[in-house]
Design an enzyme around this catalytic site. Structure first.
Site, mmCIF file in Angstrom:
data_model
loop_
_atom_site.group_PDB
_atom_site.id
_atom_site.type_symbol
_atom_site.label_atom_id
_atom_site.label_comp_id
_atom_site.label_asym_id
_atom_site.label_seq_id
_atom_site.Cartn_x
_atom_site.Cartn_y
_atom_site.Cartn_z
ATOM 1 N N THR A 105 51.084 70.415 56.964
ATOM 2 C CA THR A 105 51.145 70.563 58.429
ATOM 3 C C THR A 105 50.962 69.277 59.237
ATOM 4 O OG1 THR A 105 48.788 71.112 58.411
ATOM 5 C CG2 THR A 105 50.340 72.969 58.385
ATOM 6 N N PHE A 155 42.378 69.699 62.419
ATOM 7 C CA PHE A 155 43.252 68.811 63.208
ATOM 8 C C PHE A 155 44.446 68.327 62.379
ATOM 9 C CE2 PHE A 155 39.759 66.850 61.108
ATOM 10 C CZ PHE A 155 40.325 65.789 60.431
ATOM 11 N N TYR A 156 44.706 68.974 61.262
ATOM 12 C CA TYR A 156 45.836 68.570 60.417
ATOM 13 C C TYR A 156 47.138 69.134 60.988
ATOM 14 C CZ TYR A 156 42.973 66.744 56.516
ATOM 15 O OH TYR A 156 42.136 65.996 55.718
ATOM 16 N N ASN A 157 47.519 68.554 62.111
ATOM 17 C CA ASN A 157 48.741 69.011 62.768
ATOM 18 C C ASN A 157 49.140 67.982 63.819
ATOM 19 O OD1 ASN A 157 46.201 70.759 63.999
ATOM 20 N ND2 ASN A 157 47.477 69.856 65.593
ATOM 21 N N LYS A 169 37.474 70.334 57.416
ATOM 22 C CA LYS A 169 36.962 69.235 58.261
ATOM 23 C C LYS A 169 37.273 69.549 59.717
ATOM 24 C CE LYS A 169 39.250 66.206 55.966
ATOM 25 N NZ LYS A 169 39.558 67.164 54.905
#
Ligand SMILES: NC(=O)c1ccc[n+]([C@@H]2O[C@H](COP(=O)([O-])OP(=O)(O)OC[C@H]3O[C@@H](n4cnc5c(N)ncnc54)[C@H](OP(=O)(O)O)[C@@H]3O)[C@@H](O)[C@H]2O)c1
Length: 329
Positions: A17, A48-50, A81
């Site tokens: 992502t 926040f992996y986007n 995380k």
């Protein structure tokens, strides 16, 4: 503290992502399923992996997976995380911000899977870890999450945090191009405290697993992150590590990715090292099957490869000037 069942290798889910082209669900689900079939019990994620237009995409993908396969949820220790603003990657660690981030994590996961380990992704040099851990511990005490981890911290922070609340795992970069945790004593402190190290980016973001055909292609694809080590000039030099890994893999009848993971696993728990759990990322079922096929190095193979790695001077920093401010705090 709940005893967490973390397999010797884990699975990093960031690549699905944190990209302009998120992996379609069918492909991602097949890869995730294959990791479970291979015996993996540890998944690594981030709130926040986007990219900014797709908030919580990583956690929502995971929620959709467990909606489809609810029977898999008890098989996975999920590490998440958070406490980073996805719009500007600012670290947000005031008590109210921590609570907002954890509540948002739980909301995005929608109760489909438990959070095994919750980690502030980075520390803020201005906020003592003693002020951070108790806020996360509220959620452990309330039974909403199982454990607390840390990411990219130095050895003093690790000790201080563990004195406040047991730390379930510490996530630190560990690869052939990032051996600093051994050299600066952080790994030794983790071993003394009995805290497993979750070794992230074990393939140096794909470079030493052979993800890219050339340094130029790698530099182009990795430009999104802006890290010094992957600028083309540096990558031209660092490519020699891949050449060495490839030669060892060819001689062994294995793949470069398998050799890299075997090099890490060989060191786990040996010579004063902590348990080190590499978490390779991969977005296809084929790479997942390849990576999680157990391959080990003989003492001679390890010594040959490790001597090369120790003598190799990596070109360029693993991060860049902006991100360095929050590393190993
Ligand atoms: N705590 C932190 O600060 C932090 C920072 C970074 C990452 N992480 C965590 O660590 C995990 C892994 O790190 P990472 O994704 O940065 O880097 P990595 O695991 O070192 O490398 C991932 C790259 O390797 C490629 N790859 C995987 N298997 C391969 C194979 N068998 N052959 C060739 N190429 C292969 C992947 O390709 P495809 O993706 O195209 O399949 C991807 O481009 C992340 O998912 C994340 O959970 C944590």
């Amino acid at each position: 503290m709940t005893k967490l069942n973390i397999s010797d290798v884990g699975y990093g889910l960031m690549g699905f992502t944190w990209t302009p082209h998120p992996t379609p669900d069918d492909q991602a689900f097949a890869a995730m399923k294959a990791s479970i079939d291979a015996g993996i019990t540890f998944w690594n994620a981030g709130s926040f992996y986007n990219l900014p237009d797709n908030p919580y995409a990583n956690l929502k993908l995971i929620a959709r997976y467990f909606t489809k396969y609810p029977e898999d949820a008890p098989k996975i220790v999920l590490s998440v995380k958070t406490c980073v603003n996805p719009a500007n990657l600012g670290v947000e660690l005031k008590p109210e911000q921590i609570r907002e981030h954890i509540d948002a994590v739980l909301k995005a996961l929608d109760g489909k899977v438990r959070v095994g380990i919750l980690e502030p992704a980075r520390m803020d040099p201005a906020i003592p870890v003693e002020d951070v851990i108790p806020v996360i511990a509220e959620y452990v005490k309330a039974g909403k999450i199982d454990g607390i981890g840390l990411s990219e911290v130095g050895k003093e922070t690790l000790k201080r945090a563990n004195a406040v609340h047991p730390i379930a795992a510490v996530e630190l970069e560990f690869s052939m191009t990032a051996r600093h945790i051994i050299e600066d004593g952080t790994a030794q402190v983790a071993a003394e405290l009995g805290i497993p190290v979750i070794g992230y980016s074990p393939f140096s973001r794909g470079v030493i697993a052979g993800r890219y055909k050339s340094a130029k292609e790698g530099a182009d694809k990795l430009a999104l992150f802006g890290f010094d080590q992957f600028k083309e000039d540096n990558l031209n030099h660092n490519w020699k590590l891949y050449d060495k890994v490839k030669a060892v893999a060819d001689a062994k009848g294995a793949t470069p990715a398998q050799v890299v993971l075997a090099w890490i696993k060989y060191q786990s728990g040996r010579n004063g090292n902590p348990r080190i759990v590499p978490i390779p990322g991969a977005t296809t079922v084929e790479r997942v099957r390849e990576n999680f096929k157990p391959v080990t190095l003989t003492d001679e193979e390890f010594a040959d490869l490790d001597t090369f790695v120790r003598n190799f001077k990596v070109s360029g920093d693993r991060y860049n000037e902006h991100s360095r401010k929050f590393l190993s705090v």
